[in-house]
Design a protein around this motif. Structure first.
Motif, PDB file in Angstrom:
ATOM      1  N   GLU A  45       6.530  32.284  -4.848  1.00 39.93           N
ATOM      2  CA  GLU A  45       7.456  31.890  -3.780  1.00 39.93           C
ATOM      3  C   GLU A  45       7.304  30.426  -3.380  1.00 39.93           C
ATOM      4  O   GLU A  45       8.146  29.883  -2.676  1.00 39.93           O
ATOM      5  CB  GLU A  45       7.256  32.772  -2.548  1.00 39.93           C
ATOM      6  N   VAL A  46       6.241  29.770  -3.812  1.00 40.93           N
ATOM      7  CA  VAL A  46       6.003  28.372  -3.455  1.00 40.93           C
ATOM      8  C   VAL A  46       6.930  27.479  -4.260  1.00 40.93           C
ATOM      9  O   VAL A  46       6.972  27.549  -5.483  1.00 40.93           O
ATOM     10  CB  VAL A  46       4.525  27.982  -3.692  1.00 40.93           C
ATOM     11  N   ARG A  47       7.713  26.653  -3.550  1.00 41.24           N
ATOM     12  CA  ARG A  47       8.652  25.745  -4.213  1.00 41.24           C
ATOM     13  C   ARG A  47       8.000  24.408  -4.544  1.00 41.24           C
ATOM     14  O   ARG A  47       8.230  23.839  -5.588  1.00 41.24           O
ATOM     15  CB  ARG A  47       9.886  25.506  -3.344  1.00 41.24           C
ATOM     16  N   ASN A  88       0.905  12.772  -4.428  1.00 42.30           N
ATOM     17  CA  ASN A  88       0.802  13.693  -3.299  1.00 42.30           C
ATOM     18  C   ASN A  88       1.739  14.892  -3.396  1.00 42.30           C
ATOM     19  O   ASN A  88       1.961  15.571  -2.397  1.00 42.30           O
ATOM     20  CB  ASN A  88       1.066  12.946  -1.992  1.00 42.30           C
ATOM     21  N   CYS A  89       2.288  15.183  -4.572  1.00 41.80           N
ATOM     22  CA  CYS A  89       3.283  16.260  -4.644  1.00 41.80           C
ATOM     23  C   CYS A  89       3.265  16.988  -5.988  1.00 41.80           C
ATOM     24  O   CYS A  89       3.260  16.366  -7.048  1.00 41.80           O
ATOM     25  CB  CYS A  89       4.670  15.688  -4.396  1.00 41.80           C
ATOM     26  N   LEU A  90       3.279  18.332  -5.903  1.00 42.53           N
ATOM     27  CA  LEU A  90       3.471  19.201  -7.063  1.00 42.53           C
ATOM     28  C   LEU A  90       4.725  20.018  -6.812  1.00 42.53           C
ATOM     29  O   LEU A  90       4.983  20.436  -5.684  1.00 42.53           O
ATOM     30  CB  LEU A  90       2.298  20.178  -7.232  1.00 42.53           C
ATOM     31  N   VAL A  91       5.502  20.273  -7.849  1.00 39.92           N
ATOM     32  CA  VAL A  91       6.694  21.106  -7.717  1.00 39.92           C
ATOM     33  C   VAL A  91       6.554  22.312  -8.643  1.00 39.92           C
ATOM     34  O   VAL A  91       5.985  22.200  -9.728  1.00 39.92           O
ATOM     35  CB  VAL A  91       7.989  20.318  -8.035  1.00 39.92           C
ATOM     36  N   ALA A  92       7.074  23.444  -8.189  1.00 39.04           N
ATOM     37  CA  ALA A  92       7.095  24.635  -9.040  1.00 39.04           C
ATOM     38  C   ALA A  92       8.176  24.438 -10.087  1.00 39.04           C
ATOM     39  O   ALA A  92       9.324  24.121  -9.757  1.00 39.04           O
ATOM     40  CB  ALA A  92       7.372  25.873  -8.201  1.00 39.04           C
TER      41      ALA A  92
END
Length: 142
Positions: A45-47, A88-92
């Motif tokens: 569910e993590v975007r 600073n960012c990861l995306v699914a």
């Protein structure tokens, strides 16, 4: 203590192959401590995940959660699920709808084009750093 010892004596230890399978299986949830309780948020569910100061925020379609884990830990544990866009960012990967060139700022054109990731069910756009752009292109098959 005596009752637990009797149960241990009667119960056979788990097979080595079962233990190996459990040890290599990835988690399906991340835990979030919130208001005196621990919530389990499904990884599916993590975007996206974003680090801000010393906190990591996990964004789902419904809301945001603050995690006690680092982006590096999550990236290493779920390399097939998340893609680094920025330091600073990861995306699914499953949440990516596409990429789009970022809008010009204050009417000025930038020397190099900047890109943003579009998400399937959220209006936010996530910036891609110049350093990560080649890896993002490759991962998305662009």
């Amino acid at each position: 203590a005596a009752a637990l010892e009797r149960v241990r004596a009667r119960r056979a230890p788990p097979a080595a192959d079962v233990l190996a399978t459990l040890a290599t299986r990835a988690r399906r949830h991340v835990s979030v401590a919130e208001c005196g309780r621990i919530l389990l948020v499904p990884v599916a569910e993590v975007r996206y995940l974003r680090a801000e100061l010393k906190y990591v925020t996990a964004r789902t379609a419904a809301r945001e959660y603050v995690l006690d884990e680092s982006l590096v830990q999550i990236e290493q544990e779920f390399p097939r699920s998340f893609l680094r866009l920025h330091r600073n960012c990861l995306v699914a990967l499953a949440a990516v709808a596409g990429v789009e060139r970022a809008a010009e700022r204050d009417g000025q054109k930038e020397a190099e084009p900047r890109w943003e990731v579009l998400l399937r069910d959220l209006p936010e756009r996530l910036p891609v750093s110049r350093r990560q752009w080649p890896a993002v292109r490759q991962a998305l098959g662009l």
